[in-house]
Design a protein around this motif. Sequence first.
Motif, PDB file in Angstrom:
ATOM      1  N   ARG A  72       1.061  -1.243  -0.413  1.00 45.74           N
ATOM      2  CA  ARG A  72      -0.136  -0.344  -0.385  1.00 45.74           C
ATOM      3  C   ARG A  72       0.800   1.544   0.212  1.00 45.74           C
ATOM      4  NH1 ARG A  72      -4.284  -1.545  -2.443  1.00 45.74           N
ATOM      5  NH2 ARG A  72      -6.253  -2.480  -0.974  1.00 45.74           N
ATOM      6  N   VAL A  73       2.557   1.458  -0.402  1.00 40.94           N
ATOM      7  CA  VAL A  73       2.484   2.676  -0.581  1.00 40.94           C
ATOM      8  C   VAL A  73       2.376   3.384  -1.545  1.00 40.94           C
ATOM      9  CG1 VAL A  73       3.929   1.615  -2.219  1.00 40.94           C
ATOM     10  CG2 VAL A  73       5.143   2.967  -0.831  1.00 40.94           C
ATOM     11  N   SER A  74       2.229   4.670  -0.721  1.00 45.43           N
ATOM     12  CA  SER A  74       2.126   5.591  -2.288  1.00 45.43           C
ATOM     13  C   SER A  74       2.885   7.296  -1.498  1.00 45.43           C
ATOM     14  CB  SER A  74       0.710   6.141  -1.660  1.00 45.43           C
ATOM     15  OG  SER A  74       0.473   6.654   0.266  1.00 45.43           O
ATOM     16  N   PHE A  75       2.513   7.680  -2.863  1.00 42.90           N
ATOM     17  CA  PHE A  75       3.270   9.242  -3.378  1.00 42.90           C
ATOM     18  C   PHE A  75       2.076  10.419  -2.923  1.00 42.90           C
ATOM     19  CE2 PHE A  75       4.672   6.092  -5.298  1.00 42.90           C
ATOM     20  CZ  PHE A  75       5.846   5.526  -4.647  1.00 42.90           C
ATOM     21  N   PRO A  76       2.042  10.476  -1.984  1.00 47.05           N
ATOM     22  CA  PRO A  76       0.687  11.512  -1.635  1.00 47.05           C
ATOM     23  C   PRO A  76       0.877  12.823  -2.469  1.00 47.05           C
ATOM     24  CG  PRO A  76       1.562  10.914   0.877  1.00 47.05           C
ATOM     25  CD  PRO A  76       2.109  10.635  -0.304  1.00 47.05           C
ATOM     26  N   ASN A  77       2.793  13.006  -1.894  1.00 50.20           N
ATOM     27  CA  ASN A  77       2.588  14.380  -2.909  1.00 50.20           C
ATOM     28  C   ASN A  77       4.060  14.664  -3.518  1.00 50.20           C
ATOM     29  OD1 ASN A  77       1.871  17.962  -2.412  1.00 50.20           O
ATOM     30  ND2 ASN A  77       4.930  17.456  -1.607  1.00 50.20           N
ATOM     31  N   ILE A  78       4.106  15.633  -4.257  1.00 42.93           N
ATOM     32  CA  ILE A  78       5.277  15.563  -5.360  1.00 42.93           C
ATOM     33  C   ILE A  78       4.928  16.876  -5.506  1.00 42.93           C
ATOM     34  CG2 ILE A  78       5.812  15.411  -7.862  1.00 42.93           C
ATOM     35  CD1 ILE A  78       4.758  12.511  -8.650  1.00 42.93           C
ATOM     36  N   GLY A  79       6.126  17.558  -5.408  1.00 42.69           N
ATOM     37  CA  GLY A  79       6.515  19.105  -5.362  1.00 42.69           C
ATOM     38  C   GLY A  79       8.154  19.288  -6.618  1.00 42.69           C
ATOM     39  N   ILE A  80       7.517  20.390  -7.272  1.00 42.66           N
ATOM     40  CA  ILE A  80       8.390  21.013  -8.185  1.00 42.66           C
ATOM     41  C   ILE A  80       9.679  22.499  -7.734  1.00 42.66           C
ATOM     42  CG2 ILE A  80       7.954  19.438  -9.383  1.00 42.66           C
ATOM     43  CD1 ILE A  80       7.137  21.656 -11.696  1.00 42.66           C
ATOM     44  N   GLU A  81      10.103  22.975  -7.965  1.00 41.62           N
ATOM     45  CA  GLU A  81      11.157  23.432  -7.832  1.00 41.62           C
ATOM     46  C   GLU A  81      12.241  23.897  -8.916  1.00 41.62           C
ATOM     47  OE1 GLU A  81      14.673  23.669  -4.390  1.00 41.62           O
ATOM     48  OE2 GLU A  81      12.902  22.433  -3.399  1.00 41.62           O
ATOM     49  N   PRO A  82      12.354  24.992  -9.305  1.00 42.17           N
ATOM     50  CA  PRO A  82      13.957  25.350 -10.222  1.00 42.17           C
ATOM     51  C   PRO A  82      15.238  24.647  -9.446  1.00 42.17           C
ATOM     52  CG  PRO A  82      12.790  27.486  -9.421  1.00 42.17           C
ATOM     53  CD  PRO A  82      11.835  26.379  -9.083  1.00 42.17           C
ATOM     54  N   VAL A  83      16.444  24.895 -10.097  1.00 39.31           N
ATOM     55  CA  VAL A  83      17.712  24.526 -10.073  1.00 39.31           C
ATOM     56  C   VAL A  83      18.523  25.303 -10.563  1.00 39.31           C
ATOM     57  CG1 VAL A  83      17.264  21.947  -9.335  1.00 39.31           C
ATOM     58  CG2 VAL A  83      17.919  22.210 -11.381  1.00 39.31           C
ATOM     59  N   SER A  84      19.711  26.160  -9.846  1.00 46.30           N
ATOM     60  CA  SER A  84      19.839  27.024 -10.418  1.00 46.30           C
ATOM     61  C   SER A  84      21.522  26.449 -10.878  1.00 46.30           C
ATOM     62  CB  SER A  84      20.315  28.098  -9.122  1.00 46.30           C
ATOM     63  OG  SER A  84      21.347  27.309  -8.397  1.00 46.30           O
ATOM     64  N   ASP A  85      21.751  25.543 -10.493  1.00 48.30           N
ATOM     65  CA  ASP A  85      23.657  24.907 -11.129  1.00 48.30           C
ATOM     66  C   ASP A  85      23.092  24.401 -12.305  1.00 48.30           C
ATOM     67  OD1 ASP A  85      21.818  23.363 -10.032  1.00 48.30           O
ATOM     68  OD2 ASP A  85      23.788  22.093  -9.194  1.00 48.30           O
ATOM     69  N   VAL A  86      21.631  23.583 -12.937  1.00 44.92           N
ATOM     70  CA  VAL A  86      21.717  23.429 -14.901  1.00 44.92           C
ATOM     71  C   VAL A  86      20.551  23.529 -14.795  1.00 44.92           C
ATOM     72  CG1 VAL A  86      22.912  20.915 -13.368  1.00 44.92           C
ATOM     73  CG2 VAL A  86      20.283  21.383 -13.145  1.00 44.92           C
ATOM     74  N   GLN A  87      19.722  23.223 -15.959  1.00 49.94           N
ATOM     75  CA  GLN A  87      18.983  23.959 -16.912  1.00 49.94           C
ATOM     76  C   GLN A  87      17.720  22.391 -15.808  1.00 49.94           C
ATOM     77  OE1 GLN A  87      18.462  24.511 -20.274  1.00 49.94           O
ATOM     78  NE2 GLN A  87      16.720  25.686 -21.017  1.00 49.94           N
ATOM     79  N   GLY A  88      16.412  22.576 -15.209  1.00 44.14           N
ATOM     80  CA  GLY A  88      15.587  21.778 -15.135  1.00 44.14           C
ATOM     81  C   GLY A  88      14.684  21.857 -13.621  1.00 44.14           C
ATOM     82  N   ILE A  89      14.340  20.935 -13.495  1.00 41.77           N
ATOM     83  CA  ILE A  89      13.631  20.704 -12.697  1.00 41.77           C
ATOM     84  C   ILE A  89      14.378  20.024 -11.790  1.00 41.77           C
ATOM     85  CG2 ILE A  89      11.582  22.596 -12.837  1.00 41.77           C
ATOM     86  CD1 ILE A  89      10.272  19.718 -12.742  1.00 41.77           C
ATOM     87  N   LYS A  90      14.153  20.483  -9.563  1.00 37.80           N
ATOM     88  CA  LYS A  90      13.742  19.539  -8.930  1.00 37.80           C
ATOM     89  C   LYS A  90      12.790  19.345  -8.497  1.00 37.80           C
ATOM     90  CE  LYS A  90      16.241  18.746  -4.385  1.00 37.80           C
ATOM     91  NZ  LYS A  90      17.413  18.954  -3.111  1.00 37.80           N
ATOM     92  N   VAL A  91      12.578  17.798  -8.757  1.00 41.32           N
ATOM     93  CA  VAL A  91      11.110  16.707  -8.273  1.00 41.32           C
ATOM     94  C   VAL A  91      11.243  16.496  -6.557  1.00 41.32           C
ATOM     95  CG1 VAL A  91       9.434  15.724  -8.197  1.00 41.32           C
ATOM     96  CG2 VAL A  91      10.997  16.060 -10.577  1.00 41.32           C
ATOM     97  N   HIS A  92      10.585  16.765  -5.488  1.00 41.73           N
ATOM     98  CA  HIS A  92      10.251  16.284  -4.671  1.00 41.73           C
ATOM     99  C   HIS A  92       9.551  15.260  -4.037  1.00 41.73           C
ATOM    100  CE1 HIS A  92      13.066  19.686  -2.737  1.00 41.73           C
ATOM    101  NE2 HIS A  92      12.253  20.121  -3.843  1.00 41.73           N
ATOM    102  N   VAL A  93      10.301  13.820  -3.940  1.00 42.69           N
ATOM    103  CA  VAL A  93       8.625  12.820  -3.308  1.00 42.69           C
ATOM    104  C   VAL A  93       8.205  12.974  -2.224  1.00 42.69           C
ATOM    105  CG1 VAL A  93       7.657  10.644  -4.301  1.00 42.69           C
ATOM    106  CG2 VAL A  93       8.587  12.082  -5.565  1.00 42.69           C
ATOM    107  N   THR A  94       6.798  12.785  -1.547  1.00 43.42           N
ATOM    108  CA  THR A  94       6.733  12.594  -0.496  1.00 43.42           C
ATOM    109  C   THR A  94       6.371  11.384  -0.783  1.00 43.42           C
ATOM    110  OG1 THR A  94       6.502  14.677   0.538  1.00 43.42           O
ATOM    111  CG2 THR A  94       5.533  13.006   1.530  1.00 43.42           C
ATOM    112  N   VAL A  95       7.035   9.732   0.326  1.00 44.18           N
ATOM    113  CA  VAL A  95       6.446   8.491   0.518  1.00 44.18           C
ATOM    114  C   VAL A  95       6.459   7.896   1.617  1.00 44.18           C
ATOM    115  CG1 VAL A  95       7.718   6.339   0.303  1.00 44.18           C
ATOM    116  CG2 VAL A  95       8.919   7.813  -1.224  1.00 44.18           C
TER     117      VAL A  95
END
Length: 291
Positions: free
Chosen positions: A86-109
């Motif tokens: 029954r593992v779940s991932f209730p929240n997924i958040g994103i934020e920009p990163v400064s040192d490379v082009q793209g975003i950082k994804v935070h996954v709550t488990v």
Amino acid sequence: SKGSPEKVKAEVIADAPDQYSIVFRPAKALPSVARVTFEGNKVITQTALQDAIWASAVGLPYTEQALRNLLDSGVRPLYDARGRIRVSFPNIGIEPVSDVQGIKVHVTVDEGEVYSLGRVAFDGTLPLNQDALLKTGDFKGGDIANFDRVGEGVERIRVALRKEGYLETKVTMRRQVNDEKKVVDVAVHVESGPLFTMGKLAYVGLDLEGEAEMNRMWNLKVGKPFNPEYPDFFLKRVHDDGVFDHLGETKAETRINDKDHTVDVTLRFAADDPQGKPARRGGRGGRGGRG
């Protein structure tokens, strides 16, 4: 309606196997995933979780659904192997990163609780005794519901049925979860398909004496259930027993006859000398093989 001049595009996206969505979004490229981090995990380390999806996630044009698909295919099996079904991932958040082009994804488990394996039952067409199939699957009822191990047991059953001549066997499983008791029962569905039997046996590259020796050694008789592993096993035995002098490459070829459900086998023998043929060791009268 908000006065944005940005162009919009529409495309069809595969959310999951046989599931599609039409998505409207800005025409500019989606941001790419640069990093993925996890929080709330205790049973499995941050590094192991990252390794499970890193190759697929980094560089992925980000949408929440695409990321969740990766979590289901890459991370969820790690928890399935530990009974945390029954593992779940209730929240997924994103934020920009400064040192490379793209975003950082935070996954709550949310790892959930441990479930144990309950009853394993069979349905469908069962050409073998159910007790024999249970023994082959080696399912450990009462243990942690390790679905890596359950999957391996299901595959052993499929292989065993193929060895009995059911070459088109399909074996699937479905879970029946009891959240109150924290138990998972498993229903194994078997579609055995038709029984295939041994058909014609032919040889290429042997003389009459060699063919006679092979006929003497070959144990899979015409009309008996066809074991797809037997031809290669037989050739290995011929090689290991040193039946022939000057034996080079050997190869087994099979031809399935869907109409009468038989399998014809051709065994190809080559000599280590392209100008000669493999000769039975000892030859006629035990004086050595013929080239």
